[in-house]
Write a protein that holds these residues in place. Structure first.
Motif, PDB file in Angstrom:
ATOM      1  N   THR A 166       0.806  -1.220   0.000  1.00 22.87           N
ATOM      2  CA  THR A 166       0.000   0.000   0.000  1.00 22.87           C
ATOM      3  C   THR A 166       0.843   1.277   0.000  1.00 22.87           C
ATOM      4  O   THR A 166       0.328   2.336  -0.338  1.00 22.87           O
TER       5      THR A 166
ATOM      6  N   LEU B  90      -0.263   0.803   7.397  1.00 21.11           N
ATOM      7  CA  LEU B  90      -0.659  -0.522   6.934  1.00 21.11           C
ATOM      8  C   LEU B  90       0.101  -0.816   5.644  1.00 21.11           C
ATOM      9  O   LEU B  90      -0.438  -0.733   4.545  1.00 21.11           O
TER      10      LEU B  90
ATOM     11  N   ALA C 180      -1.402  -5.662   2.985  1.00 21.64           N
ATOM     12  CA  ALA C 180      -2.716  -6.220   3.290  1.00 21.64           C
ATOM     13  C   ALA C 180      -2.886  -7.504   2.501  1.00 21.64           C
ATOM     14  O   ALA C 180      -2.136  -7.783   1.563  1.00 21.64           O
TER      15      ALA C 180
ATOM     16  N   ARG D 193     -11.775  -0.915  -0.499  1.00 21.35           N
ATOM     17  CA  ARG D 193     -11.211  -1.302   0.790  1.00 21.35           C
ATOM     18  C   ARG D 193      -9.922  -2.087   0.569  1.00 21.35           C
ATOM     19  O   ARG D 193      -9.785  -2.827  -0.398  1.00 21.35           O
TER      20      ARG D 193
ATOM     21  N   GLY E 167      -7.479  -4.488   3.263  1.00 25.31           N
ATOM     22  CA  GLY E 167      -7.338  -4.965   4.640  1.00 25.31           C
ATOM     23  C   GLY E 167      -7.325  -6.471   4.713  1.00 25.31           C
ATOM     24  O   GLY E 167      -6.937  -7.150   3.742  1.00 25.31           O
ATOM     25  N   ASN E 168      -7.814  -7.021   5.856  1.00 28.69           N
ATOM     26  CA  ASN E 168      -7.837  -8.472   5.994  1.00 28.69           C
ATOM     27  C   ASN E 168      -9.047  -9.054   5.260  1.00 28.69           C
ATOM     28  O   ASN E 168      -9.928  -8.330   4.800  1.00 28.69           O
TER      29      ASN E 168
ATOM     30  N   PHE F 144     -12.730  -8.224   6.538  1.00 31.26           N
ATOM     31  CA  PHE F 144     -13.085  -6.812   6.347  1.00 31.26           C
ATOM     32  C   PHE F 144     -13.476  -6.541   4.895  1.00 31.26           C
ATOM     33  O   PHE F 144     -14.449  -5.835   4.617  1.00 31.26           O
ATOM     34  N   VAL F 145     -12.754  -7.134   3.959  1.00 31.31           N
ATOM     35  CA  VAL F 145     -13.017  -6.910   2.536  1.00 31.31           C
ATOM     36  C   VAL F 145     -14.183  -7.755   2.047  1.00 31.31           C
ATOM     37  O   VAL F 145     -14.953  -7.339   1.181  1.00 31.31           O
TER      38      VAL F 145
END
Length: 521
Positions: free
Chosen positions: A54, A59, A62, A74, A76-77, A80-81
């Motif tokens: 990123t 962060l 990811a 989004r 992320g993990n 979350f996505v």
């Protein structure tokens, strides 16, 4: 992270565009209406099980990413996505592959590179015999009287490093004028047909900012340096509009295969060349491609500083952003030539030419006045400087302009910043001048720089990536394509390792930089 793992690129607009067009039109309308009633957007594409870089320090990596309508939703993990998955979402399991944003090549000559792809390719040629053979092959397939054009030769790769001469190719090109550019774009070779055509003789004076290389008897050898090249190139027929449009499409396709999604195009303007070339390409090629929806990558355009008021007028009418594909950047000028052509401006003379300190290709007072005017009108300024003296002169100039016109976020650029004297990296940081550098050029220069400057200067002044970063300087990487290949992964590796092809160890190991810094640059 192993460098070799970086081999997957996400071109979001392209992937989304092809998916969306595959849907029947009535379904498209229903699909988007259905999406709009949901509490959160639904992704068109979800990437998972990857290492997604990123460049955000909070962060840096990811595992999943969601995309919709050409935009990242989004990162992320997985859980979350996954919330953004829905009917019609394409799921792509990366299997641990690495994703990075599309790269920006911060310095190219884009249309010139696309044109050169169809000319005689001399890059990497290491023997005189191979050089001659390629020209002979081109001559045999060329019409009588037509120009034979090529580029990419590098005499530093040849045994002895001697410059080529018209006599090498005169016998095999008796009916065709020839012009062959050196890899750095600051020197070229003409055959005797071309020299005669433009009237270059032993009596022809060197132009301001240029050199006609001569034999011991005073006769031109065929090699022309910096602004002297215009004596030949001004008579070469201009490439047609169609040829240049095809060159843009070729160059764009090549860039995308290398993970480059944006370029800063410095145009076809060089010392002594017409400033109109970049404007012709803007109006006849870029605007055409934009209006015909043929743009494949984003471009930021720079024009000759000589045309600064014309650029100000354009920006006042249309702004900097012509479309989502084309951004009007600023203006470019030149301080010196190149190290490979022995025309970079130095404090001390070239070891192999004790009376030669390089060339100052722009008159200092005129360059200062043009820069003052450009900056006062809000244009970003980029100036080519390779030699240690040239870099200090431009930093002095930028300091004068900033103090005269007042402080603001102007982002002055120095293109190449290749040889820097002691203390100069600190000046870049203090003045917030951007060093626009090309790591892969290091590979071509490593063997020859010591011969030209001496080992001491070569090993303390050359490509000071880490020193610049240590001094909080802004560093942007590119290729200067077609000088070197447009290949950011290679540039990243070179910036990290600094190991030339025939070397076992790094050239100036203390100047190697981290993977993170290299990717960001």
């Amino acid at each position: 992270m192993n460098f070799l793992l970086i081999h997957f690129f996400l071109f979001v607009p392209i992937l989304f565009f092809s998916t969306f067009l595959s849907l029947p039109f009535p379904f498209q309308t229903y699909f988007w209406a259905w999406k709009s009633h949901l509490s959160h957007p639904v992704a068109d594409l979800v990437l998972r099980n990857g290492v997604i870089y990123t460049s955000d320090d909070s962060l840096p990596f990811a595992e999943s990413m969601a995309v919709a309508n050409g935009r990242v939703l989004r990162v992320g993990n997985h859980s979350f996505v996954k919330e953004l998955e829905g009917y019609g979402t394409q799921i792509l399991d990366l299997g641990g592959k690495v994703v990075v944003p599309g790269f920006i090549d911060s310095h190219v000559h884009f249309i010139a590179g696309g044109l050169q792809m169809k000319q005689v390719e001399l890059r990497g040629v290491s023997k005189k015999e191979e050089f001659i053979r390629r020209i002979k092959d081109a001559a045999q397939s060329s019409k009588q009287g037509s120009w034979i054009l090529g580029g990419g030769w590098n005499n530093d790769l040849w045994e002895g490093g001697d410059l080529p001469a018209a006599s090498w190719i005169d016998d095999i090109t008796p009916n065709n004028p020839v012009w062959l550019s050196r890899v750095d774009g600051h020197m070229g070779l003409a055959n005797s047909v071309a020299l005669k055509l433009v009237g270059i003789t032993s009596l022809t004076d060197d132009p301001m900012g240029g050199i006609i290389v001569r034999a011991a008897n005073g006769e031109p050898t065929g090699v022309l340096i910096d602004s002297a090249r215009a004596l030949i190139t001004s008579l070469i027929p201009e490439d047609s509009v169609d040829d240049r449009r095809e060159a843009l499409l070729r160059a764009s396709s090549l860039a995308l295969t290398r993970g480059v999604t944006t370029v800063v195009d410095m145009g076809r303007y060089y010392p002594g060349f017409s400033a109109e070339l970049s404007w012709d390409d803007f109006s006849e090629v870029y605007q055409w491609a934009n209006s015909m929806s043929k743009m494949k990558i984003r471009v930021c355009l720079f024009f000759s500083m000589d045309t600064r008021f014309r650029l100000v007028d354009l920006i006042s009418k249309v702004g900097h952003t012509l479309s989502e594909w084309i951004y009007i950047g600023g203006v470019k000028a030149f301080a010196d030539g190149s190290l490979g052509s022995n025309s970079a401006l130095l404090y001390e003379p070239y070891v192999d030419e004790p009376d030669n300190y390089g060339l100052q290709v722009s008159e200092p007072e005129a360059l200062l006045n043009m820069t003052l005017e450009s900056d006062l009108n809000g244009l970003q300024v980029a100036i080519h400087a390779i030699g240690d003296k040239a870099n200090d002169l431009i930093l002095d100039l930028y300091s004068t302009v900033a103090s005269t016109n007042g402080m603001r976020d102007r982002r002055f650029r120095i293109e190449h910043a290749q040889q820097l004297a002691a203390g100069t990296p600190g000046r870049f940081g203090r003045q917030r001048v951007l060093a626009s550098m090309q790591p892969d050029q290091l590979l071509d220069d490593a063997d020859s720089t010591g011969k030209k400057l001496g080992k001491d200067r070569a090993d303390t002044e050359s490509y000071l990536f880490q020193s610049l970063l240590n001094n909080n300087a802004l560093v942007a990487f590119g290729s200067d394509w077609p000088v070197v290949d447009i290949n950011p992964l290679s540039g990243i590796k070179t910036a990290m390792k600094r190991t030339p092809p025939t070397w076992e160890s790094a050239w100036i190991p203390s100047e190697c930089i981290s993977l993170d810094d290299a990717i960001k640059a």
